[in-house]
Write a protein that holds these residues in place. Structure first.
Motif, short mmCIF file in Angstrom:
data_model
loop_
_atom_site.label_atom_id
_atom_site.label_comp_id
_atom_site.label_asym_id
_atom_site.label_seq_id
_atom_site.Cartn_x
_atom_site.Cartn_y
_atom_site.Cartn_z
N ARG A 1 0.85 -1.20 0.00
CA ARG A 1 0.00 0.00 0.00
C ARG A 1 0.88 1.25 0.00
NH1 ARG A 1 -4.62 0.04 3.99
NH2 ARG A 1 -5.54 1.20 2.28
N ILE A 2 0.30 2.37 -0.36
CA ILE A 2 1.03 3.63 -0.35
C ILE A 2 1.46 3.95 1.07
CG2 ILE A 2 0.79 6.12 -0.69
CD1 ILE A 2 -1.11 5.52 -2.98
N GLY A 3 2.67 4.48 1.22
CA GLY A 3 3.16 4.89 2.53
C GLY A 3 3.93 3.82 3.28
N ASP A 4 4.41 2.80 2.57
CA ASP A 4 5.17 1.73 3.23
C ASP A 4 6.44 2.24 3.89
OD1 ASP A 4 3.43 -0.31 2.83
OD2 ASP A 4 4.47 -1.15 1.11
N GLY A 5 7.09 3.23 3.32
CA GLY A 5 8.28 3.79 3.94
C GLY A 5 9.40 4.05 2.96
N LYS A 6 10.53 4.42 3.52
CA LYS A 6 11.72 4.76 2.74
C LYS A 6 12.95 4.23 3.44
CE LYS A 6 9.72 7.80 -0.09
NZ LYS A 6 9.19 7.30 -1.30
N VAL A 7 14.03 4.04 2.65
CA VAL A 7 15.34 3.71 3.18
C VAL A 7 16.32 4.72 2.60
CG1 VAL A 7 17.18 2.00 3.33
CG2 VAL A 7 14.81 1.25 3.34
N PHE A 8 16.97 5.50 3.48
CA PHE A 8 17.95 6.48 3.05
C PHE A 8 19.33 5.96 3.43
CE2 PHE A 8 14.07 8.77 4.12
CZ PHE A 8 13.84 9.47 2.95
N VAL A 9 20.28 6.00 2.48
CA VAL A 9 21.64 5.54 2.73
C VAL A 9 22.58 6.73 2.55
CG1 VAL A 9 23.44 3.92 2.04
CG2 VAL A 9 21.03 3.25 1.84
N VAL A 10 23.37 7.01 3.60
CA VAL A 10 24.26 8.16 3.59
C VAL A 10 25.65 7.70 4.01
CG1 VAL A 10 24.67 10.45 4.58
CG2 VAL A 10 22.33 9.65 4.24
N PRO A 11 26.70 8.08 3.27
CA PRO A 11 28.06 7.73 3.71
C PRO A 11 28.42 8.51 4.99
CG PRO A 11 28.15 9.07 1.72
CD PRO A 11 26.71 8.79 2.00
N VAL A 12 29.16 7.85 5.88
CA VAL A 12 29.57 8.47 7.13
C VAL A 12 30.99 8.99 6.95
CG1 VAL A 12 30.02 8.05 9.58
CG2 VAL A 12 28.08 6.95 8.46
N ALA A 13 31.18 10.28 7.23
CA ALA A 13 32.49 10.89 7.05
C ALA A 13 33.45 10.53 8.18
CB ALA A 13 32.36 12.41 6.94
N TRP A 14 32.93 10.41 9.40
CA TRP A 14 33.76 10.10 10.56
C TRP A 14 33.27 8.79 11.14
CZ3 TRP A 14 38.01 12.47 12.46
CH2 TRP A 14 38.45 12.09 13.73
N ASN A 15 34.08 7.75 11.08
CA ASN A 15 33.59 6.44 11.51
C ASN A 15 34.24 5.92 12.79
OD1 ASN A 15 36.08 5.77 10.55
ND2 ASN A 15 35.37 4.36 8.99
N GLU A 16 34.88 6.79 13.55
CA GLU A 16 35.41 6.40 14.85
C GLU A 16 34.50 6.97 15.93
OE1 GLU A 16 39.53 7.32 15.38
OE2 GLU A 16 39.95 6.91 13.28
N PRO A 17 33.83 6.12 16.70
CA PRO A 17 32.94 6.65 17.73
C PRO A 17 33.72 7.39 18.82
CG PRO A 17 33.13 4.28 17.92
CD PRO A 17 33.86 4.67 16.68
N LEU A 18 33.18 8.48 19.27
CA LEU A 18 33.79 9.23 20.37
C LEU A 18 33.22 8.71 21.68
CD1 LEU A 18 33.48 12.82 18.90
CD2 LEU A 18 35.49 11.37 18.92
N GLU A 19 34.08 8.36 22.59
CA GLU A 19 33.65 7.85 23.89
C GLU A 19 33.61 9.01 24.88
OE1 GLU A 19 32.70 4.74 24.47
OE2 GLU A 19 33.19 4.13 22.42
N PHE A 20 32.51 9.14 25.60
CA PHE A 20 32.43 10.17 26.63
C PHE A 20 31.56 9.70 27.76
CE2 PHE A 20 29.54 11.16 23.20
CZ PHE A 20 28.34 11.38 23.82
#
Length: 104
Positions: free
Chosen positions: A85-104
């Motif tokens: 049906r209409i409105g099932d949803g979307k999938v957005f794919v975006v490259p990540v520029a910084w891939n090291e998580p910051l720990e705090f």
């Protein structure tokens, strides 16, 4: 590394989360969202009076995955979330520029 933002109908969210987990994703962010697309809003009745429901409920799931996992998710998620049906949803794919998580 990629960020996938998956927007689906609320009753399909659990199935999508199960599919994501089966592909080895161990963490994600889940939010309630509202929006509309081609289906627009609609008029509804409550206690005898009409009111406009301009936004429809959705669930937004955000995951950060490797490129290989992103390719697999792009194939699996639409199959799991689709209701036909209409409105099932979307999938957005975006490259990540910084891939090291910051720990705090």
């Amino acid at each position: 590394m990629k960020q996938l933002t998956i927007v689906v109908k609320p009753f399909r969210a659990e199935a999508v989360l199960r599919a994501i987990t089966e592909l080895g994703v161990t963490a994600c962010s889940v939010r309630e969202a509202k929006g509309y697309g081609r289906q627009k809003g609609y008029l509804d009745r409550y206690r005898g009076s009409e009111y406009s429901t301009a936004y429809l409920p959705k669930v937004e799931i955000t995951v950060w995955v490797t490129d290989e996992q992103a390719a697999a998710l792009r194939e699996v998620v639409p199959k799991v979330a689709r209701t036909g049906r209409i409105g099932d949803g979307k999938v957005f794919v975006v490259p990540v520029a910084w891939n090291e998580p910051l720990e705090f």
